[in-house]
Design an enzyme around this catalytic site. Structure first.
Site, mmCIF file in Angstrom:
data_model
loop_
_atom_site.group_PDB
_atom_site.id
_atom_site.type_symbol
_atom_site.label_atom_id
_atom_site.label_comp_id
_atom_site.label_asym_id
_atom_site.label_seq_id
_atom_site.Cartn_x
_atom_site.Cartn_y
_atom_site.Cartn_z
ATOM 1 N NE ARG A 1 -9.119 -12.214 -1.636
ATOM 2 C CZ ARG A 1 -9.805 -11.960 -0.516
ATOM 3 N NH1 ARG A 1 -9.388 -12.414 0.639
ATOM 4 N NH2 ARG A 1 -10.890 -11.243 -0.558
ATOM 5 C CD GLU B 1 -19.975 -8.186 6.040
ATOM 6 O OE1 GLU B 1 -18.783 -8.384 5.729
ATOM 7 O OE2 GLU B 1 -20.334 -7.737 7.142
ATOM 8 C CE LYS C 1 -16.757 -6.616 0.417
ATOM 9 N NZ LYS C 1 -17.819 -7.323 1.143
#
Length: 558
Positions: free
Chosen positions: A255, A30, A265
């Site tokens: 992850r 994104e 983020k």
RNA sequence: UGGGGCGUCGUCAAGUGGUAAGACACAGGAUUUUGAUUCCUGCAUUCGGAGGUUCGAACCCUCCCGCCCCAGCCA
């Protein structure tokens, strides 16, 4: 190539001919932030698999939330993926390119009686969703006739309804034990300017709706995402099955977590916006741009991603592994040079006042093809402050009063006098040299315990050197109540008057080299220029002496 | 305590019924004009725990324990 469960799945699929031998993956960021080392894991996985199995990997921007996304991020992401060494060929896509088709799929769902427009408020929807233990309650609008849903959905699309007035929901099961399946939202009204579709749309698809269908449209074979989407897979499959379209397989992996840093983020944005770092590319940041500026190479990062493996269990990788990877790469490739970070003046008393000699130095002992260079030597030099001790402890074998050491590629010198200022600080050393030891070997065969790096005062170039350490003081900053409270105050130390060998004066920004005995350094790509050199320390060399010192300190403290 | 996942060395991680790879880290030693590099050596009698099946189990079964994810009109 280390084996992992995703490779097993792909190999099974190749055997069974499930996708006719195709392997098509995708990296779907994104564009709402900069890429970091955790994304590098995903990039290496997806692009790596496509290369390995002779398939392709698409770069797809998942741009369904215009309020948070912008072109700065789409540009930086493309730059970072390319810099890492991957190529998407023609396969650059944007979910926003599919908005028309996605809208049609939504209409189809409505017509099938599988989606409806809910005019409950967001608050009501939340309340009626139920809890982890209790089932939800059907919306009063759940059985609206398809015609009416269609009309409302078009009104949403045409901007006739306000943000929050309603939402398109899948009609699945409000009693599902999987909360994701309790009539999830598919479309919401957002009267935002979108960085690509401009003001064309005022409804935007949700991730769950857009992602699976984008995979389907692109005929992705293996849709690899992180563990937190495991719950969403049931919906991923439901949408594709209900619509009866091409079905990619979603596969989840864990992850990356890295010790002494944060990789979310949200937290990275907080560091940038709170000015705890100088920007997304601050050399202390775990972002790709930060690592690049710090001096990390794509090879080292790719190698790191290969070594950490791919699995489903939550894990925390030691930062030391990343450091090992960059040392390993730079050890083979980096020029060796001499630079003195904290200069201590040394006068060689028996050396001629105005003589200067050229000493031959090897550029890289790991690669003789990199040749040699000449380094000027003269009467007044600088050595590292840490390389002298007036009262040396047992295992210190560098310079001290009366001791003899070797100056690399030059002469043996012996310290004859120590000069201090009024505070007692050592400011200068007086030494003598042995002319017979030119080049660094004594004809009489006598040995010396240590070799020091040095720079000739009159030939030296000045530089600023930035010494970096971990950004955080604890292994898992993300686990702290306030991760910002664990920030390392000493994560950067700026040294202004460092003395480097003259050849470094003309170096280009981005040039990486090893300052012998100290570490790997890189001319800063933003701030370094000829006449105003700025070097970043990428990583220190492994340091036995530092280890010995640490060991000796610890027991005293305890 | 609804559902979905996961538990193999300090940290990652192979292993998929035949008797615990590898890497980083760590500890010794050798070589060294970088206390670097390189090179040796050591480092899980045991796979979250307890039972069971089997000639044989980290792998199969049962129960238990622990950790992660899900109640955004974020992704």
């Amino acid at each position: 190539m280390p084996s992992n469960f995703i490779r097993h799945i792909i190999e099974d699929d190749m055997q069974s001919g499930k996708y006719d031998g195709r392997v098509v993956t995708r990296f779907p960021p994104e564009p709402n932030g900069y890429l970091h080392i955790g994304h590098a894991k995903s990039i290496c996985l997806n692009f790596g698999l496509s290369i390995e199995y002779n398939g392709s990997c698409h770069l797809r921007f998942d741009d369904t939330n215009p309020g948070k996304e912008n072109v700065e991020f789409v540009n930086s992401i493309q730059e970072d993926v390319q810099w890492l060494g991957f190529n998407w060929d023609k396969h650059l896509y944007f979910t926003s390119d599919y908005f028309d088709r996605l809208f049609d799929y939504a209409v189809a769902l409505i017509q099938m009686g599988k989606a409806y427009v809910d005019t409950q408020s967001a608050e009501e929807i939340r309340q009626n969703r139920g809890t982890l233990k209790a089932p939800g309650i059907d919306s009063p609008y759940r059985n609206r006739p398809a015609e009416e849903n269609l009309e409302l959905f078009h009104k949403m699309k045409n901007g006739e309804l306000e943000e929050g007035a309603c939402v398109l929901r899948a009609k699945i099961d409000m009693g599902s034990p999987n909360i994701i399946m309790r009539d999830p939202a598919l479309y919401r009204i957002r009267k935002h300017h979108h960085h690509r579709t401009k003001d064309q749309w005022c409804i935007y698809p949700m991730y769950d709706f857009a992602h699976c269908l984008s995979d389907s449209i692109e005929r992705i074979t293996h849709s690899i995402c992180t563990l937190e989407f495991e719950n969403n897979r049931e919906l991923y499959d439901w949408i594709l099955d209900t619509l009866g379209v091409y079905h990619s397989r979603q596969i989840e992996f864990a992850r990356l977590n890295l010790s002494y840093t944060v990789l979310s983020k949200r937290k990275l944005i907080e560091l940038v916006e709170g000015n705890h770092v100088s920007g997304w590319d601050d050399p202390r940041m775990p972002t790709i741009s930060g690592l690049r500026r710090r001096g990390y190479t794509p090879e080292a990062i790719r190698n790191f991603c290969e070594r950490i493996g791919v699995a489903k269990r939550d894990s925390m990788v030691n930062f030391a592994l990343l450091e090992h990877c960059i040392r390993e790469d730079l050890n083979k490739k980096a020029h060796r040079v001499m630079g003195v970070l904290n200069p201590l003046r040394v006068v060689i008393e028996n050396y001629p006042d105005d003589l200067s000699e050229e000493m031959e130095a090897i550029n890289n002992p790991e690669d003789k093809t990199m040749g040699t260079r000449k380094i000027p030597f003269s009467k007044v030099l600088y050595i590292e402050q840490d390389d002298f001790m007036e009262d040396p402890p047992k295992k210190f074998f560098r310079l001290g009063p009366g001791r003899e050491v070797r100056l690399r590629y030059a002469y043996f010198i012996t310290c004859t006098d120590v000069i201090k200022d009024e505070t007692g600080k050592v400011v200068e050393l007086r030494c003598t040299y042995d002319p017979e030891t030119r080049g660094g070997d004594a004809p009489d065969g006598r040995k010396v315990k240590s070799t020091l790096h040095w720079v000739s005062e009159q030939h030296a170039v000045n530089a600023e050197v930035r010494l970096y350490e971990n950004l955080f003081t604890v292994e898992k900053p993300a686990a702290a109540d306030d991760f910002k409270a664990t920030l390392n105050e000493n994560s950067v130390q700026i040294l202004k008057d460092c003395k480097l060998e003259p050849g470094l004066g003309t170096v280009e920004p981005g040039f990486a080299c090893q300052f012998e005995r100290l570490g790997y350094f890189c001319a800063d790509i933003r701030d370094s220029a000829q006449g105003n050199l700025v070097f970043n320390r990428i990583v220190t060399l492994r340091d036995m002496w530092a280890k010995i010192q640490k060991k000796n300190k610890k027991p005293n403290k305890k």
